[in-house]
Design an enzyme around this catalytic site. Structure first.
Site, mmCIF file in Angstrom:
data_model
loop_
_atom_site.group_PDB
_atom_site.id
_atom_site.type_symbol
_atom_site.label_atom_id
_atom_site.label_comp_id
_atom_site.label_asym_id
_atom_site.label_seq_id
_atom_site.Cartn_x
_atom_site.Cartn_y
_atom_site.Cartn_z
ATOM 1 N N ASP A 109 0.850 -1.201 0.000
ATOM 2 C CA ASP A 109 0.000 0.000 0.000
ATOM 3 C C ASP A 109 0.889 1.256 0.000
ATOM 4 O O ASP A 109 1.810 1.356 0.813
ATOM 5 C CB ASP A 109 -0.888 -0.030 1.259
ATOM 6 C CG ASP A 109 -2.061 0.934 1.179
ATOM 7 O OD1 ASP A 109 -1.880 2.046 0.634
ATOM 8 O OD2 ASP A 109 -3.149 0.595 1.666
ATOM 9 N N HIS A 134 -0.419 4.511 0.050
ATOM 10 C CA HIS A 134 -1.117 5.708 0.541
ATOM 11 C C HIS A 134 -0.505 6.184 1.853
ATOM 12 O O HIS A 134 -0.434 5.408 2.812
ATOM 13 C CB HIS A 134 -2.603 5.397 0.742
ATOM 14 C CG HIS A 134 -3.297 5.039 -0.536
ATOM 15 N ND1 HIS A 134 -3.356 3.742 -0.995
ATOM 16 C CD2 HIS A 134 -3.919 5.811 -1.453
ATOM 17 C CE1 HIS A 134 -4.011 3.735 -2.152
ATOM 18 N NE2 HIS A 134 -4.374 4.974 -2.456
ATOM 19 N N SER A 171 -5.385 -4.211 2.122
ATOM 20 C CA SER A 171 -4.575 -3.883 3.304
ATOM 21 C C SER A 171 -5.256 -4.329 4.596
ATOM 22 O O SER A 171 -4.584 -4.586 5.599
ATOM 23 C CB SER A 171 -4.306 -2.374 3.366
ATOM 24 O OG SER A 171 -3.561 -1.986 2.242
HETATM 25 CO CO1 B1M Z 1 -5.602 5.519 -4.180
HETATM 26 N N1 B1M Z 1 -7.200 4.469 -3.745
HETATM 27 N N2 B1M Z 1 -4.952 4.088 -5.298
HETATM 28 N N3 B1M Z 1 -4.169 6.719 -4.593
HETATM 29 N N4 B1M Z 1 -6.599 6.865 -3.308
HETATM 30 C C1 B1M Z 1 -8.123 5.012 -2.752
HETATM 31 C C2 B1M Z 1 -7.788 4.500 -1.353
HETATM 32 C C3 B1M Z 1 -9.521 4.473 -3.274
HETATM 33 C C4 B1M Z 1 -10.588 4.297 -2.185
HETATM 34 C C5 B1M Z 1 -10.012 5.416 -4.388
HETATM 35 C C6 B1M Z 1 -11.343 5.012 -4.983
HETATM 36 O O1 B1M Z 1 -11.439 4.053 -5.707
HETATM 37 N N5 B1M Z 1 -12.388 5.764 -4.710
HETATM 38 C C7 B1M Z 1 -9.095 3.113 -3.949
HETATM 39 C C8 B1M Z 1 -9.089 1.859 -3.036
HETATM 40 C C9 B1M Z 1 -10.166 0.891 -3.412
HETATM 41 C C10 B1M Z 1 -10.098 -0.397 -2.662
HETATM 42 O O2 B1M Z 1 -9.137 -0.889 -2.188
HETATM 43 N N6 B1M Z 1 -11.246 -0.989 -2.608
HETATM 44 C C11 B1M Z 1 -7.698 3.437 -4.436
HETATM 45 C C12 B1M Z 1 -7.020 2.729 -5.457
HETATM 46 C C13 B1M Z 1 -7.825 1.673 -6.179
HETATM 47 C C14 B1M Z 1 -5.675 2.995 -5.798
HETATM 48 C C15 B1M Z 1 -4.800 2.233 -6.809
HETATM 49 C C16 B1M Z 1 -4.934 0.700 -6.777
HETATM 50 C C17 B1M Z 1 -5.128 2.785 -8.193
HETATM 51 C C18 B1M Z 1 -4.423 2.100 -9.345
HETATM 52 O O3 B1M Z 1 -3.216 2.008 -9.374
HETATM 53 N N7 B1M Z 1 -5.231 1.668 -10.258
HETATM 54 C C19 B1M Z 1 -3.385 2.700 -6.391
HETATM 55 C C20 B1M Z 1 -2.852 1.799 -5.266
HETATM 56 C C21 B1M Z 1 -1.406 1.695 -5.223
HETATM 57 C C22 B1M Z 1 -0.974 0.888 -4.007
HETATM 58 O O4 B1M Z 1 -1.212 1.303 -2.876
HETATM 59 N N8 B1M Z 1 -0.343 -0.237 -4.236
HETATM 60 C C23 B1M Z 1 -3.680 4.052 -5.808
HETATM 61 C C24 B1M Z 1 -2.783 5.120 -5.823
HETATM 62 C C25 B1M Z 1 -3.060 6.369 -5.320
HETATM 63 C C26 B1M Z 1 -2.145 7.585 -5.498
HETATM 64 C C27 B1M Z 1 -0.649 7.227 -5.508
HETATM 65 C C28 B1M Z 1 -2.482 8.249 -6.828
HETATM 66 C C29 B1M Z 1 -2.629 8.514 -4.342
HETATM 67 C C30 B1M Z 1 -1.842 8.315 -3.034
HETATM 68 C C31 B1M Z 1 -0.771 9.330 -2.815
HETATM 69 C C32 B1M Z 1 -0.188 9.245 -1.419
HETATM 70 O O5 B1M Z 1 -0.806 8.869 -0.453
HETATM 71 N N9 B1M Z 1 1.058 9.600 -1.345
HETATM 72 C C33 B1M Z 1 -4.041 7.979 -4.106
HETATM 73 C C34 B1M Z 1 -5.043 8.721 -3.405
HETATM 74 C C35 B1M Z 1 -4.706 10.146 -3.060
HETATM 75 C C36 B1M Z 1 -6.283 8.142 -3.056
HETATM 76 C C37 B1M Z 1 -7.521 8.819 -2.415
HETATM 77 C C38 B1M Z 1 -8.226 9.601 -3.526
HETATM 78 C C39 B1M Z 1 -7.284 9.754 -1.252
HETATM 79 C C40 B1M Z 1 -6.525 9.146 -0.079
HETATM 80 C C41 B1M Z 1 -6.116 10.211 0.913
HETATM 81 O O6 B1M Z 1 -4.983 10.644 0.939
HETATM 82 N N10 B1M Z 1 -7.077 10.698 1.719
HETATM 83 C C42 B1M Z 1 -8.346 7.553 -1.934
HETATM 84 C C43 B1M Z 1 -9.811 7.794 -1.812
HETATM 85 C C44 B1M Z 1 -10.326 7.612 -0.372
HETATM 86 O O7 B1M Z 1 -9.621 7.407 0.573
HETATM 87 N N11 B1M Z 1 -11.612 7.624 -0.251
HETATM 88 C C45 B1M Z 1 -7.767 6.463 -2.758
HETATM 89 C C46 B1M Z 1 -6.844 11.735 2.712
HETATM 90 C C47 B1M Z 1 -6.265 11.109 3.993
HETATM 91 C C48 B1M Z 1 -5.994 12.155 5.035
HETATM 92 O O8 B1M Z 1 -7.217 10.202 4.478
HETATM 93 O O9 B1M Z 1 -5.621 8.241 4.454
HETATM 94 O O10 B1M Z 1 -8.071 7.914 4.988
HETATM 95 P P1 B1M Z 1 -6.867 8.744 5.049
HETATM 96 O O11 B1M Z 1 -6.475 9.037 6.568
HETATM 97 C C49 B1M Z 1 -7.418 9.454 7.537
HETATM 98 C C50 B1M Z 1 -8.041 8.307 8.325
HETATM 99 O O12 B1M Z 1 -8.253 7.153 7.559
HETATM 100 C C51 B1M Z 1 -7.131 8.125 9.495
HETATM 101 O O13 B1M Z 1 -6.642 9.438 9.760
HETATM 102 C C52 B1M Z 1 -6.643 10.225 8.559
HETATM 103 C C53 B1M Z 1 -7.324 11.570 8.786
HETATM 104 O O14 B1M Z 1 -7.240 12.078 10.034
HETATM 105 N N12 B1M Z 1 -5.969 7.232 9.413
HETATM 106 C C54 B1M Z 1 -5.384 6.745 10.541
HETATM 107 C C55 B1M Z 1 -5.269 6.774 8.361
HETATM 108 N N13 B1M Z 1 -4.270 5.996 8.760
HETATM 109 C C56 B1M Z 1 -4.296 5.960 10.097
HETATM 110 C C57 B1M Z 1 -3.492 5.289 11.008
HETATM 111 C C58 B1M Z 1 -3.785 5.423 12.369
HETATM 112 C C59 B1M Z 1 -4.850 6.209 12.798
HETATM 113 C C60 B1M Z 1 -5.675 6.865 11.895
HETATM 114 O O15 B1M Z 1 -3.064 4.842 13.340
HETATM 115 C C61 B1M Z 1 -1.984 4.013 13.005
#
Ligand code: B1M
Length: 215
Positions: A98, A100, A151
């Site tokens: 992963d 992200h 993940s």
């Molecule tokens: Co990706 N991605 N992405 N992506 N991406 C998602 C996660 C996805 C939901 C988008 C969608 O389809 N709507 C989807 C996953 C679907 C699934 O698994 N069912 C997805 C996909 C499919 C993919 C790829 C597979 C796409 C592809 O290649 N075809 C690929 C995966 C690559 C891989 O990981 N092997 C991929 C790639 C990418 C980018 C590189 C382009 C980029 C990431 C850049 C980066 O992080 N450096 C990206 C992004 C930006 C996203 C979305 C749009 C935004 C994620 C984000 O940063 N959110 C995302 C959509 C979504 O999440 N709904 C998506 C903002 C961030 C602050 O939120 O990380 O949730 P989040 O963190 C929150 C809480 O969750 C929590 O606190 C934070 C806020 O306070 N939290 C914790 C998180 N971790 C914590 C740990 C803790 C405590 C709290 O304690 C340990």
């Protein structure tokens, strides 16, 4: 556009030019953390929706992520910091497979600013690297982040590995990331894990749980 709308738009459009000037203006109106939580994260949410529904292509998601990271880095020095003794140490990683890391890095910032020492291992970390770092760094807690559905399975395997190495009782585990649910972590995973595992919906809940682990 009004300032907040413009900032949100910058995240959605991946438009970095003029970002700092807008952030400076926003800082004149509200605290840095509020800008992240109420404005920028709202933009990332829209990006996720557009990507999920096929209206936005991956390279543009990456650009949005880069603007988000630049904005957080710019705002970080403006956040309040609690000074004093270290309250505890956490090894933090995005799990194997992963990439992200925006959420994980926000957790790092919030915990670091609130008295915790954070050893941030980065992305795609296999369980062996996480456990090695926890041992070397004498971690109090292990934190794992992951956004992909797969993940959530990796996290389960990591907890099983901790069980089989007899390390479950040693480190409480904090899990977060968009694909997890509270029920999955605190019922399903808690049932199989021989130690304590908790779910954090956001970075602030992560902080509250760290405080509880260390109490
Ligand atoms: Co990706 N991605 N992405 N992506 N991406 C998602 C996660 C996805 C939901 C988008 C969608 O389809 N709507 C989807 C996953 C679907 C699934 O698994 N069912 C997805 C996909 C499919 C993919 C790829 C597979 C796409 C592809 O290649 N075809 C690929 C995966 C690559 C891989 O990981 N092997 C991929 C790639 C990418 C980018 C590189 C382009 C980029 C990431 C850049 C980066 O992080 N450096 C990206 C992004 C930006 C996203 C979305 C749009 C935004 C994620 C984000 O940063 N959110 C995302 C959509 C979504 O999440 N709904 C998506 C903002 C961030 C602050 O939120 O990380 O949730 P989040 O963190 C929150 C809480 O969750 C929590 O606190 C934070 C806020 O306070 N939290 C914790 C998180 N971790 C914590 C740990 C803790 C405590 C709290 O304690 C340990």
């Amino acid at each position: 556009l009004p300032l907040n709308e413009r900032l949100k738009r910058r995240i959605i459009d991946g438009e970095r030019k003029g970002l700092e000037a807008d952030l400076d203006a926003a800082l004149g109106q509200r605290p840095a953390l509020e800008i992240i939580n109420d404005v920028l994260l709202d933009g990332m949410k829209t990006v996720g929706e557009l990507f999920g529904s096929g209206q936005m292509q991956l390279p543009f998601v990456l650009q949005s992520a880069e603007v988000m990271k630049a904005a957080v880095a710019y705002l970080e020095p403006h956040m309040d910091r609690v000074e004093g003794e270290t309250k505890g140490r956490i090894v933090l990683a995005t799990v194997k497979g992963d990439v992200h890391d925006i959420g994980k890095n926000l957790v790092d910032i919030i915990l670091s600013n609130n008295g915790y020492q954070v050893v941030n291992l980065g992305i795609k970390q296999p369980v062996s690297a996480i456990l090695e770092a926890a041992d070397e760094q004498k971690a109090d807690v292990i934190g794992m982040s992951g956004l992909l559905v797969k993940s959530t399975v990796v996290m389960k395997e990591n907890l099983e590995e901790m069980n089989s190495r007899g390390l479950a009782g040693k480190y409480p585990v904090l899990l977060g990331g968009a694909a997890l649910t509270r029920a999955y972590v605190e019922q399903d995973l808690a049932e199989l894990f021989d130690g304590e595992v908790r779910y954090a919906r956001d970075a602030f809940e992560g902080l509250r749980l760290m405080d509880a682990f260390m109490a």
